[in-house]
Design an enzyme around this catalytic site. Structure first.
Site, mmCIF file in Angstrom:
data_model
loop_
_atom_site.group_PDB
_atom_site.id
_atom_site.type_symbol
_atom_site.label_atom_id
_atom_site.label_comp_id
_atom_site.label_asym_id
_atom_site.label_seq_id
_atom_site.Cartn_x
_atom_site.Cartn_y
_atom_site.Cartn_z
ATOM 1 C CE1 TYR A 218 -4.158 1.847 0.539
ATOM 2 C CE2 TYR A 218 -2.922 3.295 1.827
ATOM 3 C CZ TYR A 218 -4.102 2.963 1.003
ATOM 4 O OH TYR A 218 -5.101 3.996 1.087
ATOM 5 C CG PHE A 275 -1.804 8.608 -5.054
ATOM 6 C CD1 PHE A 275 -1.147 8.884 -6.415
ATOM 7 C CD2 PHE A 275 -1.155 7.817 -4.158
ATOM 8 C CE1 PHE A 275 0.085 8.116 -6.792
ATOM 9 C CE2 PHE A 275 0.174 7.349 -4.550
ATOM 10 C CZ PHE A 275 0.485 7.396 -5.557
ATOM 11 C CD GLU A 276 -6.461 3.674 -1.935
ATOM 12 O OE1 GLU A 276 -7.000 2.861 -2.981
ATOM 13 O OE2 GLU A 276 -6.508 3.435 -0.673
ATOM 14 C CB ILE A 277 0.330 2.436 -6.242
ATOM 15 C CG1 ILE A 277 0.456 3.803 -7.092
ATOM 16 C CG2 ILE A 277 0.963 1.343 -6.839
ATOM 17 C CD1 ILE A 277 1.641 4.212 -7.617
ATOM 18 C CG HIS A 312 -8.820 1.857 1.465
ATOM 19 N ND1 HIS A 312 -8.540 2.096 0.199
ATOM 20 C CD2 HIS A 312 -9.969 1.052 1.430
ATOM 21 C CE1 HIS A 312 -9.617 1.683 -0.484
ATOM 22 N NE2 HIS A 312 -10.106 1.016 0.126
#
Ligand SMILES: Nc1nc2c(ncn2[C@@H]2O[C@H](COP(=O)(O)OP(=O)(O)O)[C@@H](O)[C@H]2O)c(=O)[nH]1
Ligand SMILES: *[C@@H]1O[C@H](CO)[C@@H](O)[C@H](O)[C@H]1NC(C)=O
Ligand SMILES: *[C@@H]1O[C@H](CO)[C@@H](O)[C@H](O)[C@H]1NC(C)=O
Ligand SMILES: [Mg+2]
Length: 388
Positions: A218, A275-277, A312
């Site tokens: 994450y 924004f998340e990768i 999250h």
């Protein structure tokens, strides 16, 4: 003597005339036209066509293998121009070199224009999915009258999106379902992109490969404190979950990021999830699914207005090891109203950044990034003190 002078004057005069003639003729008749086409064919009154007709920049594709990864965007048809802006920036700064796929999800059918425009902008394959009704509606265990009363109260208190039903479905979907959409099952990694974001620096490496190589699950670029009114009982629900499922809490976790008293109270710090990768298989793991199911049954997506960002973040902080979470200093990002502009001038110059370092939110008192660095024992980037 006089005769020679006359001769010389005559020769110089003739030479000057010849040189003048040469210049006049060469400027009116170009020796080599720089543009194909016949200017004399242009009709009077029609604007000339610029030579900007090449449809693609020279290929700048990074060599090597690709990861099992996709961009993912939840959007409405009406988001078309805002998401186009985002896509264009992601493509220019990163994806034109990597050509990753892009999955678009919607609770409605995407229309032809949305599909046409986004397909033309993405360098990888595009896929369009409709969200199944049962992932975007009130579950049967929710008391709809109670939920409606809460929306009224929140409207009166002027809480942002407080009276919105669709925003609640959106937060619940992003919390518990996007990674289980059939189109997403084909992938292991995702990068979430929202409408109207900006990327300010070049990204010249494969971020997905970086995540995999460094065993990250994450990642984030911005962190901040959540609006308390939207999550009054979220932490209680989390404590109920951890009591029921202690097996899902990992040892070297980031509880210190979330709590200043070892878990008694939540300090409201979270990673900003627009924004998340991240790793989809982690979100699809029994640990995360048990966590989401437990929160879902607590009802706070509808009886309060729980956002997917704290949901999250708490999961990542408690169910991943500290070293499985990554902060991307080099990914310069804007989503209204916050900017992450990399700390460190050499980084910004090397990556051809166009953000104003003064806009960087990281070392602001409302950011939790300082705390993130502290709990991980990380050295803050050079020059951070000057940005506080
Ligand atoms: N399909 C669909 N997408 C939505 C809806 N509401 C929000 N979204 C998407 O969900 C994401 C978050 O919504 P946004 O309006 O940006 O919320 P904010 O960033 O919290 O202000 C964006 O990608 C939106 O396009 C909706 O009702 N339907
Ligand atoms: C990509 O990842 C998904 C989920 O783990 C997996 O089902 C799929 O087979 C993978 N595809 C490839 C080409 O490795
Ligand atoms: C936590 O569990 C207790 C005991 O079952 C329950 O009364 C309470 O409502 C739960 N809290 C939340 C927020 O779900
Ligand atoms: Mg948004």
């Amino acid at each position: 003597m006089a005769g020679t002078q006359r001769y010389l004057r005559y020769i110089i005069f003739a030479l000057v005339c010849l040189i003048l003639l040469f210049f006049i003729s060469s400027s009116s008749v170009p020796s080599r036209p720089w543009q194909e086409g016949k200017p004399q064919d242009v009709q009077p009154g029609t604007p000339p066509i610029t030579p900007n007709t090449q449809h693609e920049l020279p290929p700048a594709t990074a060599p090597g293998e690709r990861m099992n990864a996709t961009f993912v965007t939840l959007a409405r048809n009406s988001d078309i121009w805002e998401i186009s802006r985002s896509i264009r920036q992601v493509e220019d700064r990163f994806n034109r070199k990597f050509n990753y796929d892009w999955v678009f999800l919607n609770d409605d059918d995407f229309n032809d224009e949305f599909i046409k425009v986004t397909t033309s902008l993405v360098s990888g394959k595009t896929k369009y999915g409709k969200i199944p009704k049962e992932h975007w509606s009130f579950p049967e265990f929710i008391d709809q009258d109670r939920a409606a009363r809460v929306r009224e109260e929140m409207k009166e208190k002027k809480i942002i999106y407080g009276d919105s039903i669709s925003y609640r479905h959106m937060c619940r979907y992003e919390s518990g379902f996007f990674f289980r959409h059939p189109l997403m099952l084909d992938y292991e990694w995702y990068w979430r992109v929202e409408p109207s974001i900006e990327l300010f620096c070049d990204i010249n490496y494969d971020t997905f490969k970086f995540m995999a190589d460094n065993k990250k699950k994450y990642s984030f670029v911005l962190s901040l404190y959540e609006y308390v009114e939207t999550i009054p009982t979220l932490w209680d629900a989390v404590k109920n979950f951890t009591a029921a499922h202690p097996e899902h809490i990992v040892k070297d976790n980031s509880m210190a990021f979330l709590s200043d008293d070892d878990g008694k109270n939540y300090n409201h710090c979270h990673f900003w999830s627009n924004f998340e990768i991240g790793n989809l298989n982690w979100l699809r793991s029994p640990a995360y699914i048990d966590y989401f199911t437990s929160l879902d049954h607590a009802g706070g997506f509808f009886y309060e207005r729980w956002g997917d960002a704290p949901v999250h973040s708490i999961a990542a902080a408690l169910m991943l090891r500290k070293d499985e979470i990554h902060f991307f200093n080099d990914i310069a990002y804007y989503h209204v109203p916050f900017t992450h502009c990399p700390t460190g001038e050499s980084t910004r110059l090397n990556l051809k950044c166009h953000c104003n370092p003064k806009d960087n939110f990281d070392w602001n008192g409302y950011s939790c990034t300082n705390r993130y660095f502290d709990i991980n024992g990380m050295t803050k980037p050079e020059g951070y003190e000057k940005e506080q």
